[in-house]
Design an enzyme around this catalytic site. Structure first.
Site, PDB file in Angstrom:
ATOM      1  CE  LYS A 290      -3.926  -2.307   2.191  1.00 45.78           C
ATOM      2  NZ  LYS A 290      -4.696  -2.597   3.408  1.00 45.78           N
TER       3      LYS A 290
ATOM      4  CG  ASP B 195      -9.600   0.237   5.026  1.00 45.54           C
ATOM      5  OD1 ASP B 195      -9.355  -0.230   3.899  1.00 45.54           O
ATOM      6  OD2 ASP B 195      -8.864   0.077   6.009  1.00 45.54           O
TER       7      ASP B 195
ATOM      8  CD  GLN C 195      -3.647  -4.201   6.536  1.00 50.46           C
ATOM      9  OE1 GLN C 195      -3.776  -3.184   5.882  1.00 50.46           O
ATOM     10  NE2 GLN C 195      -4.056  -5.365   6.082  1.00 50.46           N
TER      11      GLN C 195
HETATM   12  N1  GUN Z   1      -7.024  -6.551   6.361  1.00 52.52           N
HETATM   13  C1  GUN Z   1      -7.393  -7.334   5.332  1.00 52.52           C
HETATM   14  N2  GUN Z   1      -7.988  -6.593   4.375  1.00 52.52           N
HETATM   15  C2  GUN Z   1      -7.985  -5.324   4.810  1.00 52.52           C
HETATM   16  C3  GUN Z   1      -8.441  -4.093   4.265  1.00 52.52           C
HETATM   17  O1  GUN Z   1      -8.983  -4.007   3.163  1.00 52.52           O
HETATM   18  N3  GUN Z   1      -8.244  -2.996   5.045  1.00 52.52           N
HETATM   19  C4  GUN Z   1      -7.664  -3.053   6.249  1.00 52.52           C
HETATM   20  N4  GUN Z   1      -7.520  -1.923   6.943  1.00 52.52           N
HETATM   21  N5  GUN Z   1      -7.221  -4.179   6.793  1.00 52.52           N
HETATM   22  C5  GUN Z   1      -7.389  -5.300   6.068  1.00 52.52           C
END
Ligand code: GUN
Length: 285
Positions: A53, A120, A97
């Site tokens: 990311k 998100d 995350q």
């Molecule tokens: N963990 C697994 N997928 C995601 C996601 O799309 N966003 C976040 N913040 N954590 C995750």
């Protein structure tokens, strides 16, 4: 032979066009969009996601602010950090995350993020706005799925869409997006009666059940387009989707592969959400 819905290629195109858009925005407003990425602990899968990311941000000209915190970080510390990020004018998007360590309440953390910075799309305000059909920040994977269907020229209006899986981050929001596109939407799950039969009646089948090779030829039909959201490891340690691709691909009209399907689109949509949030914030006096 099915048409292969190549999320990876589409994600690359989107990232290239976002990069050009960001260059224009920097010229117009004098600063780059900023995304704060918070990780607590060192879960190896989370570290891989977080690093990709941050790298994707850099490539698109988006500024990233990484916070990699120790496993024993307290909930209070994390809440204070989120308050600071909420107030920071250089931060347009915030991502924490998941999963978080067990001593931290994920719900509390999700609530604490300012809805207008919720890259998100997990905040209840954004989830509610989406279900009302209003302008919201939408979860990245569902957004990516919709872009893949549209870019592949798959008609949605009036079609029968079946979503397999009812999670808050994929199944429910993708059902809302498909409904907004005037699909007739059915949400199914592991307890649905006659699951293969219900799925086989779909024009569009979105599979997010989290079980390797779960969807077999009895779930599909020759006119069907399938989006496979699954990321699983099989007995040989190879990454596979929720669909038995080898058995199903020859039968259906279109299908997304794993890897190279939905995964890369999720990151592209995270960048897009950050730019959307930046633009909304810049346009709001
Ligand atoms: N963990 C697994 N997928 C995601 C996601 O799309 N966003 C976040 N913040 N954590 C995750």
């Amino acid at each position: 032979m099915a048409f292969i819905i190549e999320g990876k290629k589409l994600a690359e195109q989107i990232r290239t066009s976002l990069k050009a858009e960001v260059t224009g925005l920097v010229a117009k407003y004098g600063r780059a969009p900023g995304l704060a990425v918070v990780q607590v602990g060192e879960d190896p899968a989370s570290s891989i996601y977080v690093n990709s990311k941050i790298k994707a941000c850099r490539e698109a000209g988006i500024e990233s602010f990484g916070y990699i915190l120790p496993d024993d970080t307290s909930e209070t510390y994390l809440l204070n950090l989120i308050s600071e990020l909420n107030a920071d004018p250089l931060v347009d998007g915030i991502l924490v995350q998941l999963p978080l360590p067990a001593h931290i309440d994920e719900g509390k953390i999700t609530y604490a993020i300012a809805p207008e910075k919720d890259a998100d799309g997990f905040h209840p305000i954004n989830v509610g706005l989406l279900s009302l059909g209003k302008k919201a920040l939408v979860a990245c994977t569902p957004l990516g799925i919709l872009e893949m269907l549209k870019a592949s020229g798959i008609e949605l209006e009036g079609k029968n869409a079946v979503v397999l899986g009812r999670s808050n981050i994929v199944g429910k929001p993708v059902a809302q997006l498909l409904l907004k596109e005037n699909c007739t939407v059915t949400i199914t799950h592991s307890r649905t009666r006659d699951l293969p039969k219900v799925c086989s009646q779909a024009d569009i089948l979105v599979v997010a059940i989290g079980r390797a090779n779960f969807v077999t030829p009895d779930f599909v039909n020759p006119d069907q387009a399938i989006i496979d959201v699954g990321i699983n490891r099989n007995e040989e340690g190879k990454v596979v989707g929720d669909v038995d691709f080898k058995a199903v691909e020859p039968i259906v009209r279109a299908i997304s592969p794993v890897p190279g399907g939905v995964g890369p689109m999720t990151i592209a949509m995270l960048l897009k959400n950050t730019v959307t949030s930046y633009c909304r914030r810049m346009d709001t006096p």
